[in-house]
Design a protein around this motif. Sequence first.
Motif, PDB file in Angstrom:
ATOM      1  N   UNK A  12       0.749  -1.422  -0.080  1.00 47.91           N
ATOM      2  CA  UNK A  12       0.149   0.117   0.112  1.00 47.91           C
ATOM      3  C   UNK A  12       0.983   1.221  -0.128  1.00 47.91           C
ATOM      4  N   UNK A  13       2.208   1.067  -0.314  1.00 50.08           N
ATOM      5  CA  UNK A  13       3.149   2.215   0.086  1.00 50.08           C
ATOM      6  C   UNK A  13       2.901   3.165  -1.104  1.00 50.08           C
ATOM      7  N   UNK A  14       2.608   4.546  -0.609  1.00 56.14           N
ATOM      8  CA  UNK A  14       2.568   5.671  -1.665  1.00 56.14           C
ATOM      9  C   UNK A  14       3.542   6.715  -1.018  1.00 56.14           C
ATOM     10  N   UNK A  15       4.543   7.202  -2.026  1.00 58.19           N
ATOM     11  CA  UNK A  15       5.179   8.190  -1.668  1.00 58.19           C
ATOM     12  C   UNK A  15       4.836   9.558  -2.196  1.00 58.19           C
ATOM     13  N   UNK A  16       4.651  10.533  -1.475  1.00 59.00           N
ATOM     14  CA  UNK A  16       4.092  11.992  -1.947  1.00 59.00           C
ATOM     15  C   UNK A  16       5.500  12.916  -1.504  1.00 59.00           C
ATOM     16  N   UNK A  17       5.056  13.867  -2.511  1.00 57.05           N
ATOM     17  CA  UNK A  17       6.161  15.300  -2.407  1.00 57.05           C
ATOM     18  C   UNK A  17       5.134  16.380  -2.312  1.00 57.05           C
ATOM     19  N   UNK A  18       5.056  17.036  -0.935  1.00 56.24           N
ATOM     20  CA  UNK A  18       4.416  18.160  -0.773  1.00 56.24           C
ATOM     21  C   UNK A  18       5.240  19.709  -0.960  1.00 56.24           C
ATOM     22  N   UNK A  19       4.905  20.310  -1.804  1.00 57.94           N
ATOM     23  CA  UNK A  19       5.621  21.594  -1.998  1.00 57.94           C
ATOM     24  C   UNK A  19       5.222  22.668  -0.757  1.00 57.94           C
ATOM     25  N   UNK A  20       6.220  23.249  -0.121  1.00 60.27           N
ATOM     26  CA  UNK A  20       6.113  24.212   0.972  1.00 60.27           C
ATOM     27  C   UNK A  20       5.651  25.427   0.463  1.00 60.27           C
ATOM     28  N   UNK A  21       4.914  26.249   1.534  1.00 63.82           N
ATOM     29  CA  UNK A  21       4.357  27.530   1.317  1.00 63.82           C
ATOM     30  C   UNK A  21       5.418  28.526   1.641  1.00 63.82           C
ATOM     31  N   UNK A  22       6.303  28.135   2.592  1.00 67.81           N
ATOM     32  CA  UNK A  22       7.595  28.939   2.912  1.00 67.81           C
ATOM     33  C   UNK A  22       8.656  27.861   3.330  1.00 67.81           C
ATOM     34  N   UNK A  23       9.735  28.195   2.877  1.00 65.43           N
ATOM     35  CA  UNK A  23      10.977  27.413   3.486  1.00 65.43           C
ATOM     36  C   UNK A  23      11.077  26.902   4.666  1.00 65.43           C
ATOM     37  N   UNK A  24      11.175  25.886   5.177  1.00 66.69           N
ATOM     38  CA  UNK A  24      11.259  25.329   6.633  1.00 66.69           C
ATOM     39  C   UNK A  24      11.941  24.219   6.685  1.00 66.69           C
ATOM     40  N   UNK A  25      13.019  24.276   8.119  1.00 60.96           N
ATOM     41  CA  UNK A  25      13.944  23.434   8.162  1.00 60.96           C
ATOM     42  C   UNK A  25      15.064  23.097   6.920  1.00 60.96           C
ATOM     43  N   UNK A  26      15.045  24.081   6.261  1.00 60.03           N
ATOM     44  CA  UNK A  26      15.792  23.988   5.071  1.00 60.03           C
ATOM     45  C   UNK A  26      15.434  23.201   4.013  1.00 60.03           C
ATOM     46  N   UNK A  28      12.351  22.894   0.852  1.00 57.60           N
ATOM     47  CA  UNK A  28      11.005  23.477  -0.019  1.00 57.60           C
ATOM     48  C   UNK A  28      10.098  22.534  -0.382  1.00 57.60           C
ATOM     49  N   UNK A  29      10.344  21.356  -0.390  1.00 56.30           N
ATOM     50  CA  UNK A  29       9.418  20.014  -0.569  1.00 56.30           C
ATOM     51  C   UNK A  29       9.543  19.039   0.429  1.00 56.30           C
ATOM     52  N   UNK A  30       8.295  18.515   1.053  1.00 56.84           N
ATOM     53  CA  UNK A  30       8.323  17.575   2.034  1.00 56.84           C
ATOM     54  C   UNK A  30       7.951  16.214   1.639  1.00 56.84           C
ATOM     55  N   UNK A  31       8.493  15.344   1.857  1.00 57.13           N
ATOM     56  CA  UNK A  31       8.198  14.157   1.423  1.00 57.13           C
ATOM     57  C   UNK A  31       8.039  13.007   2.448  1.00 57.13           C
ATOM     58  N   UNK A  32       7.075  12.147   2.080  1.00 63.55           N
ATOM     59  CA  UNK A  32       6.515  11.397   3.127  1.00 63.55           C
ATOM     60  C   UNK A  32       5.955  10.079   2.452  1.00 63.55           C
ATOM     61  N   UNK A  33       6.221   8.748   3.230  1.00 64.94           N
ATOM     62  CA  UNK A  33       5.784   7.692   2.577  1.00 64.94           C
ATOM     63  C   UNK A  33       4.606   7.261   3.620  1.00 64.94           C
ATOM     64  N   UNK A  34       3.381   6.958   2.521  1.00 68.14           N
ATOM     65  CA  UNK A  34       1.930   6.785   3.366  1.00 68.14           C
ATOM     66  C   UNK A  34       1.641   5.304   3.413  1.00 68.14           C
ATOM     67  N   UNK A  35       1.031   4.702   4.220  1.00 65.27           N
ATOM     68  CA  UNK A  35       0.915   3.238   4.359  1.00 65.27           C
ATOM     69  C   UNK A  35      -0.565   2.873   4.855  1.00 65.27           C
ATOM     70  N   UNK A  36      -1.302   1.863   4.233  1.00 64.36           N
ATOM     71  CA  UNK A  36      -2.722   1.915   4.848  1.00 64.36           C
ATOM     72  C   UNK A  36      -2.492   0.421   5.500  1.00 64.36           C
ATOM     73  N   UNK A  37      -3.045   0.501   7.002  1.00 64.58           N
ATOM     74  CA  UNK A  37      -3.160  -0.785   7.794  1.00 64.58           C
ATOM     75  C   UNK A  37      -4.468  -1.031   8.210  1.00 64.58           C
ATOM     76  N   UNK A  38      -4.753  -2.212   8.824  1.00 66.79           N
ATOM     77  CA  UNK A  38      -6.046  -2.324   9.363  1.00 66.79           C
ATOM     78  C   UNK A  38      -6.799  -1.230  10.038  1.00 66.79           C
ATOM     79  N   UNK A  39      -6.394  -0.717  10.696  1.00 56.68           N
ATOM     80  CA  UNK A  39      -6.721   0.530  11.574  1.00 56.68           C
ATOM     81  C   UNK A  39      -6.831   1.931  10.801  1.00 56.68           C
TER      82      UNK A  39
END
Length: 329
Positions: A12-26, A28-39
């Motif tokens: 179920x893994x999906x990797x997304x790249x979210x553009x930032x409205x303002x640079x944060x923690x150095x 400009x794009x925040x990446x995350x891996x999303x997973x779907x579990x039983x809950x």
Amino acid sequence: MTLPPLDDLLATARVVALPMAARFRGIDVREALLLEGPEGWSEFSPFAEYDDAEAATWLAAAIDWGWTAQPAPVREFVPVNATVPAVAAASVPELLTRFDGCRTAKVKVAEPGQRLADDVARVRAVREAMGPEGRVRIDANGGWNLDEAEHALHALAEYDLEYAEQPCATVDELAQLRRRIAYMGIPIAADESVRKAADPLAVARAGAADLVVVKAQPLGGVRRALGIVADAGLPAVVSSALDTSIGLAMGVALAAALPELPYDCGLGTSSLFQTDAATPPLTPQGGVLPVGRVAPDPARLDELAASADRRKWWTNRLARCHAVLAASG
């Protein structure tokens, strides 16, 4: 924790790249891996510079959230603060409009390459925008040494700070600073000294902080973070790790399960993204967030999908961290 098979996670893994409205923690794009579990849907998003041993704790949190029922909440809504990155003072009023109804603002300071004068101007702009009734807290991410921190807090004290978060990097420095500035009445909050420490309770034992900042993913999940707060015996603020709305729901669940919640929480950070994986995103409305799980919008998953190379990078990282958890039993 029962560790699901790696193939179940990858399915179920999906990797997304979210553009930032303002640079944060150095970034400009925040990446995350999303997973779907039983809950429900969960998130694995340790920052890129973290090694596998540290990132595996974030995976443990993702699995706990997606595969296990969570502690019951004691409140239906969680009050949250606005988060002000290290932007120019002139950008502050417009940025604050992204945080509907928030009565508290956390201001980033001690940004590499900037000066104390930049921090003072930014905090002054926030205080002016928030008015005398608003609450203003600062976060240095351990960027000052002991003397720099004392000097900076003297310069910023006139803006009536609610507290100073992680002004110095080490527990010993925090303890010394807390003694030095006791007469100023500015509480010290510990973040990195909790979530990145081999012993997250050392800061409490040393008398180095007045409150602790806890984050669900870096601490291994809601239950483990609740245990740390209970053992520390200090008031707690729940904050995000720049999660997507899916991960923010985990932080909201943590805040909702705390017996006491004396401070607004740093969970409004979806407002720092140009767009998020959920529709609508989990952003403040009237200064609060609702308690409950969040699922991504399938269309957003496609629109925000990371490149093939970045997906491979994240799934390889997932596999390595799964191996770390498997080896630890």
